[in-house]
Motif scaffolding. Structure first.
Motif, PDB file in Angstrom:
ATOM      1  N   GLN A  49       0.828  -1.212   0.000  1.00  0.00           N
ATOM      2  CA  GLN A  49       0.000   0.000   0.000  1.00  0.00           C
ATOM      3  C   GLN A  49       0.862   1.261   0.000  1.00  0.00           C
ATOM      4  OE1 GLN A  49      -3.283  -0.811   2.680  1.00  0.00           O
ATOM      5  NE2 GLN A  49      -4.368   0.972   1.878  1.00  0.00           N
ATOM      6  N   ASP A  50       2.122   1.109   0.368  1.00  0.00           N
ATOM      7  CA  ASP A  50       3.053   2.250   0.306  1.00  0.00           C
ATOM      8  C   ASP A  50       3.182   2.785  -1.118  1.00  0.00           C
ATOM      9  OD1 ASP A  50       3.465   1.731   2.947  1.00  0.00           O
ATOM     10  OD2 ASP A  50       5.456   0.839   2.683  1.00  0.00           O
ATOM     11  N   TYR A  51       2.943   1.891  -2.104  1.00  0.00           N
ATOM     12  CA  TYR A  51       3.095   2.307  -3.514  1.00  0.00           C
ATOM     13  C   TYR A  51       2.001   3.263  -3.968  1.00  0.00           C
ATOM     14  CZ  TYR A  51       6.284  -1.714  -4.018  1.00  0.00           C
ATOM     15  OH  TYR A  51       7.301  -2.607  -3.900  1.00  0.00           O
ATOM     16  N   ASP A  52       0.895   3.293  -3.233  1.00  0.00           N
ATOM     17  CA  ASP A  52      -0.264   4.024  -3.746  1.00  0.00           C
ATOM     18  C   ASP A  52       0.040   5.509  -3.974  1.00  0.00           C
ATOM     19  OD1 ASP A  52      -1.536   1.641  -3.621  1.00  0.00           O
ATOM     20  OD2 ASP A  52      -3.082   2.233  -2.190  1.00  0.00           O
ATOM     21  N   ALA A  53       0.956   6.055  -3.181  1.00  0.00           N
ATOM     22  CA  ALA A  53       1.300   7.481  -3.324  1.00  0.00           C
ATOM     23  C   ALA A  53       2.086   7.716  -4.620  1.00  0.00           C
ATOM     24  CB  ALA A  53       2.104   7.934  -2.126  1.00  0.00           C
ATOM     25  N   ASP A  54       2.854   6.716  -5.055  1.00  0.00           N
ATOM     26  CA  ASP A  54       3.688   6.870  -6.250  1.00  0.00           C
ATOM     27  C   ASP A  54       4.009   5.479  -6.803  1.00  0.00           C
ATOM     28  OD1 ASP A  54       5.259   7.832  -8.235  1.00  0.00           O
ATOM     29  OD2 ASP A  54       7.010   8.210  -6.952  1.00  0.00           O
ATOM     30  N   ASN A  89      -0.742 -11.325  -7.250  1.00  0.00           N
ATOM     31  CA  ASN A  89      -0.070 -10.037  -7.071  1.00  0.00           C
ATOM     32  C   ASN A  89      -0.421  -9.080  -8.220  1.00  0.00           C
ATOM     33  OD1 ASN A  89       1.921  -8.261  -5.809  1.00  0.00           O
ATOM     34  ND2 ASN A  89       3.154  -8.665  -7.622  1.00  0.00           N
ATOM     35  N   ALA A  90      -0.450  -9.616  -9.442  1.00  0.00           N
ATOM     36  CA  ALA A  90      -0.808  -8.764 -10.593  1.00  0.00           C
ATOM     37  C   ALA A  90      -2.232  -8.229 -10.441  1.00  0.00           C
ATOM     38  CB  ALA A  90      -0.662  -9.549 -11.896  1.00  0.00           C
ATOM     39  N   ILE A  91      -3.124  -9.083  -9.957  1.00  0.00           N
ATOM     40  CA  ILE A  91      -4.509  -8.636  -9.715  1.00  0.00           C
ATOM     41  C   ILE A  91      -4.499  -7.475  -8.712  1.00  0.00           C
ATOM     42  CG2 ILE A  91      -6.727  -9.308  -8.681  1.00  0.00           C
ATOM     43  CD1 ILE A  91      -6.492 -10.841 -11.159  1.00  0.00           C
ATOM     44  N   ASP A  92      -3.731  -7.643  -7.639  1.00  0.00           N
ATOM     45  CA  ASP A  92      -3.707  -6.617  -6.590  1.00  0.00           C
ATOM     46  C   ASP A  92      -3.072  -5.320  -7.105  1.00  0.00           C
ATOM     47  OD1 ASP A  92      -4.849  -8.527  -4.975  1.00  0.00           O
ATOM     48  OD2 ASP A  92      -2.974  -9.089  -3.988  1.00  0.00           O
ATOM     49  N   VAL A  93      -1.967  -5.455  -7.817  1.00  0.00           N
ATOM     50  CA  VAL A  93      -1.284  -4.263  -8.360  1.00  0.00           C
ATOM     51  C   VAL A  93      -2.224  -3.498  -9.290  1.00  0.00           C
ATOM     52  CG1 VAL A  93       0.569  -3.507  -9.919  1.00  0.00           C
ATOM     53  CG2 VAL A  93       1.068  -5.191  -8.135  1.00  0.00           C
ATOM     54  N   GLY A  94      -2.937  -4.230 -10.130  1.00  0.00           N
ATOM     55  CA  GLY A  94      -3.840  -3.576 -11.088  1.00  0.00           C
ATOM     56  C   GLY A  94      -5.046  -2.922 -10.434  1.00  0.00           C
ATOM     57  N   SER A  95      -5.324  -3.306  -9.208  1.00  0.00           N
ATOM     58  CA  SER A  95      -6.575  -2.871  -8.558  1.00  0.00           C
ATOM     59  C   SER A  95      -6.456  -1.580  -7.759  1.00  0.00           C
ATOM     60  CB  SER A  95      -7.071  -3.969  -7.616  1.00  0.00           C
ATOM     61  OG  SER A  95      -6.232  -4.064  -6.472  1.00  0.00           O
ATOM     62  N   ARG A  96      -5.248  -1.077  -7.595  1.00  0.00           N
ATOM     63  CA  ARG A  96      -5.035   0.052  -6.678  1.00  0.00           C
ATOM     64  C   ARG A  96      -4.338   1.208  -7.390  1.00  0.00           C
ATOM     65  NH1 ARG A  96      -7.253  -0.295  -1.272  1.00  0.00           N
ATOM     66  NH2 ARG A  96      -8.587  -2.068  -1.684  1.00  0.00           N
ATOM     67  N   PRO A  97      -4.272   2.432  -6.877  1.00  0.00           N
ATOM     68  CA  PRO A  97      -4.858   2.896  -5.631  1.00  0.00           C
ATOM     69  C   PRO A  97      -6.384   2.790  -5.644  1.00  0.00           C
ATOM     70  CG  PRO A  97      -3.307   4.511  -6.489  1.00  0.00           C
ATOM     71  CD  PRO A  97      -3.524   3.489  -7.558  1.00  0.00           C
ATOM     72  N   TYR A  98      -6.962   2.763  -4.456  1.00  0.00           N
ATOM     73  CA  TYR A  98      -8.402   2.588  -4.310  1.00  0.00           C
ATOM     74  C   TYR A  98      -9.147   3.595  -5.186  1.00  0.00           C
ATOM     75  CZ  TYR A  98     -12.996   2.047  -2.315  1.00  0.00           C
ATOM     76  OH  TYR A  98     -14.334   1.801  -2.168  1.00  0.00           O
ATOM     77  N   LYS A 100      -9.056   3.590  -8.383  1.00  0.00           N
ATOM     78  CA  LYS A 100      -8.394   3.736  -9.687  1.00  0.00           C
ATOM     79  C   LYS A 100      -7.990   2.371 -10.244  1.00  0.00           C
ATOM     80  CE  LYS A 100      -6.846   8.422  -9.009  1.00  0.00           C
ATOM     81  NZ  LYS A 100      -5.756   9.328  -8.712  1.00  0.00           N
ATOM     82  N   SER A 101      -8.856   1.392 -10.031  1.00  0.00           N
ATOM     83  CA  SER A 101      -8.559   0.050 -10.523  1.00  0.00           C
ATOM     84  C   SER A 101      -8.544   0.020 -12.044  1.00  0.00           C
ATOM     85  CB  SER A 101      -9.625  -0.925 -10.015  1.00  0.00           C
ATOM     86  OG  SER A 101      -9.496  -2.169 -10.668  1.00  0.00           O
ATOM     87  N   ALA A 102      -7.556  -0.675 -12.586  1.00  0.00           N
ATOM     88  CA  ALA A 102      -7.493  -0.849 -14.043  1.00  0.00           C
ATOM     89  C   ALA A 102      -8.459  -1.931 -14.513  1.00  0.00           C
ATOM     90  CB  ALA A 102      -6.064  -1.213 -14.458  1.00  0.00           C
ATOM     91  N   TRP A 103      -8.967  -2.728 -13.589  1.00  0.00           N
ATOM     92  CA  TRP A 103      -9.791  -3.876 -13.967  1.00  0.00           C
ATOM     93  C   TRP A 103     -11.270  -3.521 -14.144  1.00  0.00           C
ATOM     94  CZ3 TRP A 103      -6.504  -7.489 -15.191  1.00  0.00           C
ATOM     95  CH2 TRP A 103      -5.355  -7.714 -14.431  1.00  0.00           C
ATOM     96  N   ASP A 104     -11.687  -2.377 -13.629  1.00  0.00           N
ATOM     97  CA  ASP A 104     -13.115  -2.081 -13.549  1.00  0.00           C
ATOM     98  C   ASP A 104     -13.812  -2.188 -14.910  1.00  0.00           C
ATOM     99  OD1 ASP A 104     -15.377  -1.211 -11.991  1.00  0.00           O
ATOM    100  OD2 ASP A 104     -15.249   0.694 -13.066  1.00  0.00           O
ATOM    101  N   ARG A 105     -14.838  -3.008 -14.987  1.00  0.00           N
ATOM    102  CA  ARG A 105     -15.688  -3.231 -16.166  1.00  0.00           C
ATOM    103  C   ARG A 105     -14.949  -3.889 -17.338  1.00  0.00           C
ATOM    104  NH1 ARG A 105     -17.997   1.942 -17.904  1.00  0.00           N
ATOM    105  NH2 ARG A 105     -16.277   2.893 -16.787  1.00  0.00           N
ATOM    106  N   LYS A 106     -13.774  -4.432 -17.083  1.00  0.00           N
ATOM    107  CA  LYS A 106     -13.015  -5.076 -18.165  1.00  0.00           C
ATOM    108  C   LYS A 106     -13.539  -6.496 -18.361  1.00  0.00           C
ATOM    109  CE  LYS A 106      -9.703  -3.141 -19.493  1.00  0.00           C
ATOM    110  NZ  LYS A 106      -9.495  -2.237 -20.647  1.00  0.00           N
ATOM    111  N   PRO A 107     -14.045  -6.828 -19.538  1.00  0.00           N
ATOM    112  CA  PRO A 107     -14.505  -8.199 -19.768  1.00  0.00           C
ATOM    113  C   PRO A 107     -13.351  -9.195 -19.583  1.00  0.00           C
ATOM    114  CG  PRO A 107     -15.265  -6.741 -21.522  1.00  0.00           C
ATOM    115  CD  PRO A 107     -14.274  -5.957 -20.700  1.00  0.00           C
TER     116      PRO A 107
END
Ligand code: FNR
Length: 186
Positions: A49-54, A89-98, A100-107
């Motif tokens: 979660q430290d990554y969320d800032a940058d 881990n890739a799922i988690d990385v793509g999902s954050r910061p809260y 700003k998920s890259a996965w949202d609505r992606k088929p």
């Protein structure tokens, strides 16, 4: 049919991965309306979660790559009846910061592959559990649990069984239809 770009993830980091062999077979099999390209996960840092800032550059690259494709496909082994850590881990990385998920609505779609008889059912469904939370509309049918996978390839990694080839082609065609439905195209 419109052409869709699908980013695929291989859940194994093994140099002799049967999942990678299957993913390569899918690239060759893909119908005209689907262009498959890999989104790599090997170099991602372990999410903190430290990554969320940058966000670190490989993590940003992952999110950008997801943003650039129409849909995502997961080809994964099962580790201890669940999703291999690298893929989770890739799922988690793509999902954050809260928010700003890259996965949202992606088929999305998933194919689990194992030498065992159950065909990675546990990994397949744990991944689907994440799809629900991440708001990813997932292809329901056909389900793809590829068991006995070591016997499916020749020495050049080509599929040896016509029945598997036919099934995978029907899976890809169903996925293309699903993506079209979700993106409002036909
Ligand atoms: C496995 N394997 C495995 N297989 C399975 O069907 N269910 C499981 O729960 C597990 N668990 C598991 C844990 C760990 C840590 C390893 C290394 C392996 C066996 C696995 O399916 C086999 O090694 C596959 O060949 C892995 O896929 P790739 O790497 O060849 O694509």
């Amino acid at each position: 049919m419109s052409a869709f770009t699908v980013g695929y993830f291989v859940g194994s980091l093994s140099s002799t991965s049967i999942n990678r062999k299957l993913a390569k077979a899918l690239v060759k099999l893909a119908p005209e309306g689907l262009a498959l390209r890999e989104i790599p996960i090997r170099d991602l840092p372990l999410y903190s979660q430290d990554y969320d800032a940058d966000y670190p550059p490989p993590a940003r690259a992952l999110k950008q790559a997801i943003g650039e494709v129409d849909a995502v496909l997961f080809v994964t082994p099962e580790y201890n009846r669940s999703v291999p850590a690298g893929l989770k881990n890739a799922i988690d990385v793509g999902s954050r910061p809260y928010g700003k998920s890259a996965w949202d609505r992606k088929p999305a779609a998933v194919i689990s592959v194992s030498p065992g008889a159950i065909g990675g059912f546990g990994a397949n469904h744990h991944l689907r559990q994440s799809f629900v939370f991440l708001n990813m509309p997932a292809l329901q049918q056909p389900e793809a649990y590829i068991g006995g996978a070591e016997g499916l390839f020749d020495q050049k990694s080509n599929l040896t069984q016509e029945s598997t080839r036919k099934f995978l082609l029907s899976f890809l065609n169903a996925f293309a239809g699903w993506i079209g439905t979700k993106l409002g195209a036909s």
